[in-house]
Scaffold this motif. Structure first.
Motif, PDB file in Angstrom:
ATOM      1  N   ARG A  10       0.812  -1.217   0.000  1.00 11.83           N
ATOM      2  CA  ARG A  10       0.000   0.000   0.000  1.00 11.83           C
ATOM      3  C   ARG A  10       0.848   1.270   0.000  1.00 11.83           C
ATOM      4  O   ARG A  10       0.343   2.345   0.322  1.00 11.83           O
ATOM      5  N   LEU A  11       2.120   1.160  -0.390  1.00 15.02           N
ATOM      6  CA  LEU A  11       2.974   2.333  -0.439  1.00 15.02           C
ATOM      7  C   LEU A  11       2.425   3.352  -1.433  1.00 15.02           C
ATOM      8  O   LEU A  11       2.155   3.023  -2.584  1.00 15.02           O
ATOM      9  N   THR A  12       2.233   4.574  -0.966  1.00 11.34           N
ATOM     10  CA  THR A  12       1.771   5.639  -1.858  1.00 11.34           C
ATOM     11  C   THR A  12       2.711   6.837  -1.844  1.00 11.34           C
ATOM     12  O   THR A  12       2.737   7.601  -2.795  1.00 11.34           O
ATOM     13  N   VAL A  13       3.443   7.029  -0.770  1.00 12.78           N
ATOM     14  CA  VAL A  13       4.392   8.131  -0.676  1.00 12.78           C
ATOM     15  C   VAL A  13       5.660   7.628   0.006  1.00 12.78           C
ATOM     16  O   VAL A  13       5.640   6.641   0.732  1.00 12.78           O
ATOM     17  N   VAL A  14       6.752   8.306  -0.258  1.00 15.63           N
ATOM     18  CA  VAL A  14       8.013   8.004   0.421  1.00 15.63           C
ATOM     19  C   VAL A  14       8.194   9.089   1.474  1.00 15.63           C
ATOM     20  O   VAL A  14       8.354  10.266   1.148  1.00 15.63           O
ATOM     21  N   ALA A  15       8.114   8.705   2.739  1.00 19.57           N
ATOM     22  CA  ALA A  15       8.218   9.668   3.837  1.00 19.57           C
ATOM     23  C   ALA A  15       9.018   9.042   4.968  1.00 19.57           C
ATOM     24  O   ALA A  15       9.301   7.839   4.960  1.00 19.57           O
ATOM     25  N   GLY A  16       9.385   9.854   5.919  1.00 19.22           N
ATOM     26  CA  GLY A  16      10.077   9.350   7.093  1.00 19.22           C
ATOM     27  C   GLY A  16      11.569   9.155   6.901  1.00 19.22           C
ATOM     28  O   GLY A  16      12.223   8.534   7.732  1.00 19.22           O
ATOM     29  N   VAL A  17      12.099   9.655   5.804  1.00 17.40           N
ATOM     30  CA  VAL A  17      13.535   9.601   5.553  1.00 17.40           C
ATOM     31  C   VAL A  17      14.007  11.000   5.186  1.00 17.40           C
ATOM     32  O   VAL A  17      13.207  11.855   4.793  1.00 17.40           O
ATOM     33  N   ALA A  18      15.293  11.221   5.321  1.00 15.64           N
ATOM     34  CA  ALA A  18      15.859  12.522   4.981  1.00 15.64           C
ATOM     35  C   ALA A  18      15.591  12.862   3.517  1.00 15.64           C
ATOM     36  O   ALA A  18      15.448  11.968   2.671  1.00 15.64           O
ATOM     37  N   ALA A  19      15.532  14.143   3.218  1.00 15.74           N
ATOM     38  CA  ALA A  19      15.230  14.611   1.863  1.00 15.74           C
ATOM     39  C   ALA A  19      16.190  14.032   0.834  1.00 15.74           C
ATOM     40  O   ALA A  19      15.771  13.631  -0.257  1.00 15.74           O
ATOM     41  N   GLY A  20      17.480  13.958   1.172  1.00 16.53           N
ATOM     42  CA  GLY A  20      18.465  13.419   0.233  1.00 16.53           C
ATOM     43  C   GLY A  20      18.221  11.950  -0.074  1.00 16.53           C
ATOM     44  O   GLY A  20      18.326  11.520  -1.225  1.00 16.53           O
ATOM     45  N   ALA A  21      17.864  11.165   0.944  1.00 15.19           N
ATOM     46  CA  ALA A  21      17.570   9.745   0.741  1.00 15.19           C
ATOM     47  C   ALA A  21      16.313   9.572  -0.101  1.00 15.19           C
ATOM     48  O   ALA A  21      16.254   8.723  -0.994  1.00 15.19           O
ATOM     49  N   ARG A  22      15.300  10.382   0.177  1.00 11.22           N
ATOM     50  CA  ARG A  22      14.055  10.310  -0.586  1.00 11.22           C
ATOM     51  C   ARG A  22      14.302  10.681  -2.045  1.00 11.22           C
ATOM     52  O   ARG A  22      13.840   9.995  -2.961  1.00 11.22           O
ATOM     53  N   LYS A  23      15.066  11.736  -2.258  1.00 13.59           N
ATOM     54  CA  LYS A  23      15.380  12.160  -3.623  1.00 13.59           C
ATOM     55  C   LYS A  23      16.158  11.075  -4.366  1.00 13.59           C
ATOM     56  O   LYS A  23      15.879  10.786  -5.527  1.00 13.59           O
ATOM     57  N   GLY A  24      17.104  10.447  -3.693  1.00  9.37           N
ATOM     58  CA  GLY A  24      17.885   9.373  -4.308  1.00  9.37           C
ATOM     59  C   GLY A  24      17.034   8.173  -4.668  1.00  9.37           C
ATOM     60  O   GLY A  24      17.183   7.584  -5.743  1.00  9.37           O
ATOM     61  N   LEU A  25      16.123   7.791  -3.776  1.00 10.20           N
ATOM     62  CA  LEU A  25      15.246   6.660  -4.037  1.00 10.20           C
ATOM     63  C   LEU A  25      14.341   6.935  -5.229  1.00 10.20           C
ATOM     64  O   LEU A  25      14.207   6.098  -6.131  1.00 10.20           O
ATOM     65  N   VAL A  26      13.747   8.105  -5.255  1.00  9.77           N
ATOM     66  CA  VAL A  26      12.873   8.467  -6.376  1.00  9.77           C
ATOM     67  C   VAL A  26      13.666   8.507  -7.685  1.00  9.77           C
ATOM     68  O   VAL A  26      13.190   8.034  -8.726  1.00  9.77           O
ATOM     69  N   ALA A  27      14.892   9.005  -7.643  1.00  6.24           N
ATOM     70  CA  ALA A  27      15.732   9.039  -8.848  1.00  6.24           C
ATOM     71  C   ALA A  27      16.009   7.628  -9.351  1.00  6.24           C
ATOM     72  O   ALA A  27      16.008   7.386 -10.564  1.00  6.24           O
ATOM     73  N   GLU A  28      16.247   6.684  -8.454  1.00  4.92           N
ATOM     74  CA  GLU A  28      16.483   5.298  -8.873  1.00  4.92           C
ATOM     75  C   GLU A  28      15.225   4.682  -9.484  1.00  4.92           C
ATOM     76  O   GLU A  28      15.296   3.974 -10.490  1.00  4.92           O
ATOM     77  N   LEU A  29      14.076   4.947  -8.885  1.00 11.99           N
ATOM     78  CA  LEU A  29      12.818   4.408  -9.420  1.00 11.99           C
ATOM     79  C   LEU A  29      12.544   4.964 -10.817  1.00 11.99           C
ATOM     80  O   LEU A  29      12.212   4.216 -11.732  1.00 11.99           O
ATOM     81  N   ILE A  30      12.700   6.258 -10.988  1.00 12.07           N
ATOM     82  CA  ILE A  30      12.466   6.873 -12.298  1.00 12.07           C
ATOM     83  C   ILE A  30      13.548   6.444 -13.286  1.00 12.07           C
ATOM     84  O   ILE A  30      13.256   6.138 -14.442  1.00 12.07           O
ATOM     85  N   GLY A  31      14.789   6.408 -12.833  1.00 12.80           N
ATOM     86  CA  GLY A  31      15.883   5.979 -13.701  1.00 12.80           C
ATOM     87  C   GLY A  31      15.715   4.559 -14.199  1.00 12.80           C
ATOM     88  O   GLY A  31      16.056   4.233 -15.336  1.00 12.80           O
ATOM     89  N   GLY A  32      15.159   3.690 -13.359  1.00 10.57           N
ATOM     90  CA  GLY A  32      14.912   2.306 -13.767  1.00 10.57           C
ATOM     91  C   GLY A  32      13.848   2.183 -14.831  1.00 10.57           C
ATOM     92  O   GLY A  32      13.866   1.261 -15.639  1.00 10.57           O
ATOM     93  N   LEU A  33      12.910   3.105 -14.851  1.00 10.67           N
ATOM     94  CA  LEU A  33      11.871   3.093 -15.881  1.00 10.67           C
ATOM     95  C   LEU A  33      12.317   3.802 -17.141  1.00 10.67           C
ATOM     96  O   LEU A  33      11.867   3.481 -18.230  1.00 10.67           O
ATOM     97  N   GLY A  34      13.174   4.782 -16.995  1.00 11.52           N
ATOM     98  CA  GLY A  34      13.677   5.521 -18.148  1.00 11.52           C
ATOM     99  C   GLY A  34      14.981   4.920 -18.631  1.00 11.52           C
ATOM    100  O   GLY A  34      15.299   3.777 -18.351  1.00 11.52           O
ATOM    101  N   SER A  35      15.733   5.697 -19.351  1.00 13.66           N
ATOM    102  CA  SER A  35      17.001   5.187 -19.891  1.00 13.66           C
ATOM    103  C   SER A  35      18.203   5.792 -19.177  1.00 13.66           C
ATOM    104  O   SER A  35      19.325   5.645 -19.631  1.00 13.66           O
ATOM    105  N   THR A  36      17.973   6.447 -18.034  1.00 13.62           N
ATOM    106  CA  THR A  36      19.059   7.176 -17.378  1.00 13.62           C
ATOM    107  C   THR A  36      19.902   6.328 -16.452  1.00 13.62           C
ATOM    108  O   THR A  36      20.922   6.788 -15.975  1.00 13.62           O
TER     109      THR A  36
END
Length: 108
Positions: free
Chosen positions: A22-48
């Motif tokens: 039921r994950l809908t948001v990434v919260a409870g972690v530092a901004a840098g960790a959240r940004k890194g996680l989101v970048a990996e998720l998007i990067g895995g779907l894209g070509s980056t």
């Protein structure tokens, strides 16, 4: 689309993170960790990003693995049937570079 698992390969090291159903948001972690996680998720779907593998469920209830190994071809596998469905997500240049857009299109 619902993420199930993220796997990051970095040389001999592999990091795996499973997501709550039921994950809908990434919260409870530092901004840098959240940004890194989101970048990996998007990067895995894209070509980056290579060395990132994602497991997810699309709106048609297909369990898919988006595989972007550091070496070798990138592909999308239907985990239920074991079928390579990469052609559904391949751009005109042959790369899986617009996977996110095509996955979103399957959700409509």
């Amino acid at each position: 689309m619902q993420y199930t698992r993220l796997v990051i390969e970095d040389g001999p090291t592999t990091f795996s993170l499973s997501f709550h159903p039921r994950l809908t948001v990434v919260a409870g972690v530092a901004a840098g960790a959240r940004k890194g996680l989101v970048a990996e998720l998007i990067g895995g779907l894209g070509s980056t990003r290579t060395g990132v593998n994602l497991e997810l469920t699309d709106d048609r209830e297909r369990r898919l693995a988006v595989l972007r190994p550091a070496t070798g071809g990138h592909r999308v596998i239907d985990l239920t049937s074991g079928t390579d469905v990469s052609e559904e997500f391949r751009g005109t240049d042959g790369r899986l570079d617009d996977t996110a857009d095509r996955l979103e299109a399957t959700l409509d």
